[in-house]
Design a protein around this motif. Structure first.
Motif, PDB file in Angstrom:
ATOM      1  N   VAL A   1       0.833  -1.206   0.000  1.00 53.83           N
ATOM      2  CA  VAL A   1       0.000   0.000   0.000  1.00 53.83           C
ATOM      3  C   VAL A   1       0.868   1.256   0.000  1.00 53.83           C
ATOM      4  CG1 VAL A   1      -1.926  -1.130   1.180  1.00 53.83           C
ATOM      5  CG2 VAL A   1      -0.197   0.061   2.526  1.00 53.83           C
ATOM      6  N   ASP A   2       0.366   2.295  -0.668  1.00 48.43           N
ATOM      7  CA  ASP A   2       1.015   3.601  -0.615  1.00 48.43           C
ATOM      8  C   ASP A   2       0.009   4.618  -0.069  1.00 48.43           C
ATOM      9  OD1 ASP A   2      -0.725   4.248  -2.699  1.00 48.43           O
ATOM     10  OD2 ASP A   2       0.809   4.113  -4.250  1.00 48.43           O
ATOM     11  N   GLU A   3       0.318   5.894  -0.228  1.00 47.08           N
ATOM     12  CA  GLU A   3      -0.496   6.937   0.397  1.00 47.08           C
ATOM     13  C   GLU A   3      -1.912   7.034  -0.166  1.00 47.08           C
ATOM     14  OE1 GLU A   3       3.848   8.179   0.717  1.00 47.08           O
ATOM     15  OE2 GLU A   3       2.549   7.304  -0.825  1.00 47.08           O
ATOM     16  N   SER A   4      -2.170   6.406  -1.298  1.00 43.42           N
ATOM     17  CA  SER A   4      -3.502   6.457  -1.893  1.00 43.42           C
ATOM     18  C   SER A   4      -4.466   5.454  -1.256  1.00 43.42           C
ATOM     19  CB  SER A   4      -3.420   6.186  -3.401  1.00 43.42           C
ATOM     20  OG  SER A   4      -2.986   4.852  -3.650  1.00 43.42           O
ATOM     21  N   ALA A   5      -3.962   4.559  -0.424  1.00 47.39           N
ATOM     22  CA  ALA A   5      -4.802   3.515   0.168  1.00 47.39           C
ATOM     23  C   ALA A   5      -5.720   4.110   1.237  1.00 47.39           C
ATOM     24  CB  ALA A   5      -3.927   2.420   0.774  1.00 47.39           C
ATOM     25  N   PRO A   6      -6.918   3.546   1.407  1.00 45.38           N
ATOM     26  CA  PRO A   6      -7.846   4.021   2.439  1.00 45.38           C
ATOM     27  C   PRO A   6      -7.404   3.550   3.820  1.00 45.38           C
ATOM     28  CG  PRO A   6      -8.748   2.089   1.365  1.00 45.38           C
ATOM     29  CD  PRO A   6      -7.479   2.424   0.625  1.00 45.38           C
ATOM     30  N   PRO A   7      -7.975   4.129   4.875  1.00 43.18           N
ATOM     31  CA  PRO A   7      -7.627   3.677   6.224  1.00 43.18           C
ATOM     32  C   PRO A   7      -8.149   2.271   6.484  1.00 43.18           C
ATOM     33  CG  PRO A   7      -9.428   5.259   6.306  1.00 43.18           C
ATOM     34  CD  PRO A   7      -8.920   5.254   4.894  1.00 43.18           C
TER      35      PRO A   7
END
Length: 300
Positions: free
Chosen positions: A129-135
């Protein structure tokens, strides 16, 4: 960044202390936020749990860095301690963001770098996962969402706001590795659970360099994963520690034992977070210690 005045909350912690040393070594003026009565001209009083800060002390600062908060791994997660973790991070961030936003434009800081954590993503298994992934789901993801949302007043006031989603910091003097080093030196180190869970690490040197990169680079805002580009499994961490320290690592801590000892926090130890720093790399940042063995050697 030219010689600047930078306010730092959490300056006595592992990361905050290293950041302060780096900034002062380069001639920057550091203002420390302290909980008690200020004892020096470079100290500003605040109370993160109560959500209060002496806003006048932030006037004229070029940047504010918030790294404060009770340690997530310092003790078992009782209801009271979880409330303390949340209060220090969410209320403290809100207090700083509101103080920054309320200052006149001429003396308002231009940059607000706020701490966060890769706990935002929760359990990711083998999925990268990178910064675009949801919480994710659970206490830590909910905390990180609230923590970052609390900075909204600064962002809405036009202050460039960045979130440092930090991974497991490889350092000799604290954090997870501060506990691992003595165990491995004593020959008591070993994998945790089945050892297949991913640990997204970052060398303390690179953590500080990345924070300074966020401070210095115009246009960088929003979330940034402060993790090395090559996350490794707990089993690989164990092998690297044993190799660097020249110690056996044949022991293993079974998952049921960890759950008994650590309670809810065991999910963070046994869980897998395969996180990569996509936005940080895209911004031009380069890691000095991108691999786990180099990060361990740097810590020593």
């Amino acid at each position: 960044m030219e010689r600047s005045r930078i306010a730092v909350a959490g300056a006595s912690g592992l990361i905050g202390g290293a950041l302060v040393r780096s900034l002062t070594a380069d001639g920057h003026e550091v203002v420390r936020l302290v909980r008690g009565a200020p004892g020096a001209a470079d100290e500003v009083r605040w109370d993160p749990e109560r959500g209060s800060v002496d806003a006048d002390g932030l006037a004229g600062c070029d940047a504010v860095v918030n790294l404060a908060g009770a340690g997530v791994g310092d003790r078992r997660w009782t209801a009271a301690y979880k409330a303390r973790i949340r209060a220090g991070r969410v209320r403290g961030t809100a207090a700083l963001a509101e103080a920054v936003a309320g200052l006149p434009e001429g003396v308002r800081p231009r940059v607000f770098v706020n701490g966060s954590a890769i706990g935002y993503y929760g359990e990711t298994g083998d999925r990268t996962v990178d910064e675009s992934a949801p919480p994710g789901e659970g206490f830590l993801p909910r905390l990180c969402v609230e923590w970052e949302a609390a900075a909204a007043p600064a962002r809405e006031a036009g202050v460039r706001t960045a979130f440092a989603r930090t991974g497991l910091v490889v350092a000799h003097g604290g954090g997870a590795w501060g506990r691992l080093f003595p165990l491995f030196r004593a020959g008591l180190g070993g994998r945790m659970g089945d050892g297949r869970q991913f640990w997204s690490f970052v060398a303390l040197h690179d953590e500080v360099a990345a924070l300074r990169h966020l401070l210095d680079t115009e246009g960088l805002s929003g979330p940034f994963n402060l993790t090395a580009p090559h996350p490794v499994t707990n089993r690989e961490v164990t092998e690297a520690m044993a190799h660097v320290l020249h110690r056996p690592a044949v022991l293993a801590v079974p998952a049921p034992v960890l759950r008994t000892v650590l309670g809810e926090m065991a999910g963070d130890v046994l869980g897998s977070a395969r996180v990569v720093p996509a936005r940080l790399l895209a911004s031009g940042f380069r890691f000095a210690f991108p691999r786990i063995e180099g990060a361990i050697r740097a810590a020593l």
